[in-house]
Scaffold this active site. Structure first.
Site, mmCIF file in Angstrom:
data_model
loop_
_atom_site.group_PDB
_atom_site.id
_atom_site.type_symbol
_atom_site.label_atom_id
_atom_site.label_comp_id
_atom_site.label_asym_id
_atom_site.label_seq_id
_atom_site.Cartn_x
_atom_site.Cartn_y
_atom_site.Cartn_z
ATOM 1 N NE ARG A 96 -0.661 1.848 3.566
ATOM 2 C CZ ARG A 96 0.470 2.560 3.742
ATOM 3 N NH1 ARG A 96 1.632 1.979 4.027
ATOM 4 N NH2 ARG A 96 0.440 3.865 3.620
ATOM 5 N N GLY A 97 0.206 2.415 -0.159
ATOM 6 C CA GLY A 97 0.950 3.663 -0.326
ATOM 7 C C GLY A 97 1.096 3.890 -1.822
ATOM 8 C CB ALA A 98 0.488 6.915 -3.877
ATOM 9 N NE ARG B 299 -6.274 0.961 -2.183
ATOM 10 C CZ ARG B 299 -5.698 1.544 -1.128
ATOM 11 N NH1 ARG B 299 -4.401 1.375 -0.906
ATOM 12 N NH2 ARG B 299 -6.402 2.293 -0.303
ATOM 13 C CD GLN C 6 -3.863 2.920 6.512
ATOM 14 O OE1 GLN C 6 -4.528 3.301 7.477
ATOM 15 N NE2 GLN C 6 -4.426 2.688 5.344
ATOM 16 C CG ASP D 267 -3.070 8.295 -1.837
ATOM 17 O OD1 ASP D 267 -3.081 8.836 -0.714
ATOM 18 O OD2 ASP D 267 -2.670 7.137 -2.038
ATOM 19 C CG ASN E 267 -2.576 11.654 2.237
ATOM 20 O OD1 ASN E 267 -1.964 10.777 1.621
ATOM 21 N ND2 ASN E 267 -2.360 11.886 3.522
ATOM 22 C CE LYS E 268 -5.578 5.755 3.919
ATOM 23 N NZ LYS E 268 -6.574 4.908 3.205
HETATM 24 O O1 MRU Z 1 -4.866 3.326 1.740
HETATM 25 P P1 MRU Z 1 -3.382 3.529 1.771
HETATM 26 O O2 MRU Z 1 -2.755 3.037 3.032
HETATM 27 O O3 MRU Z 1 -2.705 3.021 0.527
HETATM 28 O O4 MRU Z 1 -3.234 5.131 1.764
HETATM 29 C C1 MRU Z 1 -1.952 5.665 1.711
HETATM 30 C C2 MRU Z 1 -1.888 7.129 1.837
HETATM 31 O O5 MRU Z 1 -2.891 7.818 1.858
HETATM 32 C C3 MRU Z 1 -0.515 7.728 1.818
HETATM 33 O O6 MRU Z 1 -0.452 8.884 2.604
HETATM 34 C C4 MRU Z 1 -0.140 8.070 0.376
HETATM 35 O O7 MRU Z 1 -0.331 6.978 -0.463
HETATM 36 C C5 MRU Z 1 1.268 8.531 0.259
HETATM 37 S S1 MRU Z 1 2.424 7.208 0.488
HETATM 38 C C6 MRU Z 1 3.982 7.821 0.262
#
Ligand code: MRU
Length: 358
Positions: A52-54, A95, A202, A243, A253-254
């Site tokens: 996970r994470g962009a 996603r 997270q 994201d 973002n999250k």
């Molecule tokens: O749902 P996730 O855990 O993939 O969400 C991740 C985020 O929102 C992060 O802040 C974003 O992807 C940046 S990661 C460097």
């Protein structure tokens, strides 16, 4: 920069023809490496946030698309290209919000198209090289983001972060957490507050773990405690990942990020968004056009609890992301520098001609 030791959140084992990821759903209790070769398993790992994470999901998808054709028995270019495109569509649908996923897959497709006159074996090698380049470039970008980000921070500062934008979410170092790793090396003595980040935790499970492992002073707070630490003057800057950043600077973002930005504005605290250029989406005019993923209600009602906490049948709204208005963002920090408002003017300066919508 001690941002991961020898562990990597996502990597290719070319010899074994597998994608290796750390299963982030099991952290911090267990560090389990998953070795995946099947397209559907890779898609499931992305959907379920095992990776996970962009940036990390973009890299995983690039490797996934490569592996899908690596083992193909297609004899000609057209058949191979058809298999690639089918794999690409499956992976891209895992996603919707993080643009890095489709960005990486589109980049792989451009490499495929550029290899038009090559044989099947050469095309496979070109796709492997492209996926490796995406990973390597992300690592370099994260280092540069760390340097730019650190230039905005002072010694001994309290920093608040949300979700996990560290090495687990990228190829290495992270985005929002990269300045903290650099600062640790250079004796900045940051004190970090990590929001737990409901509903998938997270912050509690991943950020608190990775910063703690690196010896960075980290204090875990529930999401609804951000206001009290800000009001008490314990936070000098908020650092978050992203994201998808729209052309006007609106930033997905999250879930919970946008509320933090509102609070930061109220308390006069700078709110910084950090991410690679691959997270900028110049084709997306404003945040209104960013697709927001909604996830299963069980993530809110029962996951992580010993027993279900919410009444059976209760209606649940579970958006995984929100969009922070550009007007609340003090700066957007990429590997190419620091963009300030108005973002309609500063963000295009971050982009090379190849990054612009065709
Ligand atoms: O749902 P996730 O855990 O993939 O969400 C991740 C985020 O929102 C992060 O802040 C974003 O992807 C940046 S990661 C460097």
């Amino acid at each position: 920069m001690p941002a991961a030791g020898s562990l990597r959140s996502v990597r290719l084992d070319e010899e074994a023809r597998v994608l290796e990821i750390i299963d982030q759903t099991l952290l911090p209790a267990k560090t389990v490496l998953l070795r995946l070769s099947e397209l559907e398993d890779i898609r499931e790992a992305i959907y379920s946030l095992r990776v996970r994470g962009a940036p990390a999901i973009g890299i995983a998808a690039a490797y996934g698309a490569y592996l899908a054709v690596r083992t193909s028995s297609a004899r000609d270019r057209e058949a191979l290209a058809a298999e690639f495109r089918a794999a690409k569509a499956r992976l891209a649908s895992a996603r919707p919000t993080a643009v890095n996923l489709s960005w990486a897959l589109d980049r792989m497709e451009r490499r495929l198209d550029a290899s038009r006159d090559r044989g099947v074996a050469e095309i496979k090698a070109a796709l492997r090289d492209e996926a490796e380049a995406i990973r390597a470039e992300d690592e370099a970008s994260c280092r540069a983001i760390g340097e730019h980000g650190l230039s905005l921070l002072g010694r001994g500062w309290g920093i608040l972060t949300h979700c996990n934008a560290g090495w687990l979410a990228t190829s290495r170092y992270g985005t929002a957490l990269a300045p903290l790793y650099l600062g640790r090396e250079r004796g900045y003595g940051f004190r970090v507050f990590a929001d737990e980040t409901r509903p998938l935790l997270q912050g509690a499970r991943l950020t608190a773990w990775e910063l703690g492992q690196a010896g960075i002073d980290v204090t875990l707070i529930c999401d609804n405690m951000a206001s009290i630490v800000m009001k008490r003057g314990l936070v000098r800057a908020v650092l978050v990942g992203c994201d998808r950043v729209a052309a006007n600077g609106d930033t997905a973002n999250k879930i919970g990020t946008s509320g933090l930005a509102v609070l930061a504005r109220h308390y006069g605290i700078p709110f910084y968004v950090l991410g690679p250029v691959s997270t900028l989406d110049p084709a997306c005019p404003t945040g209104a056009a960013i697709p927001v993923e909604e996830r299963p209600p069980e993530e809110v009602t029962e996951r992580w609890y010993a027993r279900r906490m919410a009444p059976e049948g209760v209606k649940v709204f579970n958006p995984a992301f929100d969009v922070t208005d550009a007007g609340l963002v003090s700066a957007i920090i990429t590997e190419r520098g620091i963009a300030r408002p108005p973002y309609g003017e500063s963000l295009p300066r971050m982009l090379a001609p190849a990054d612009l919508p065709k």
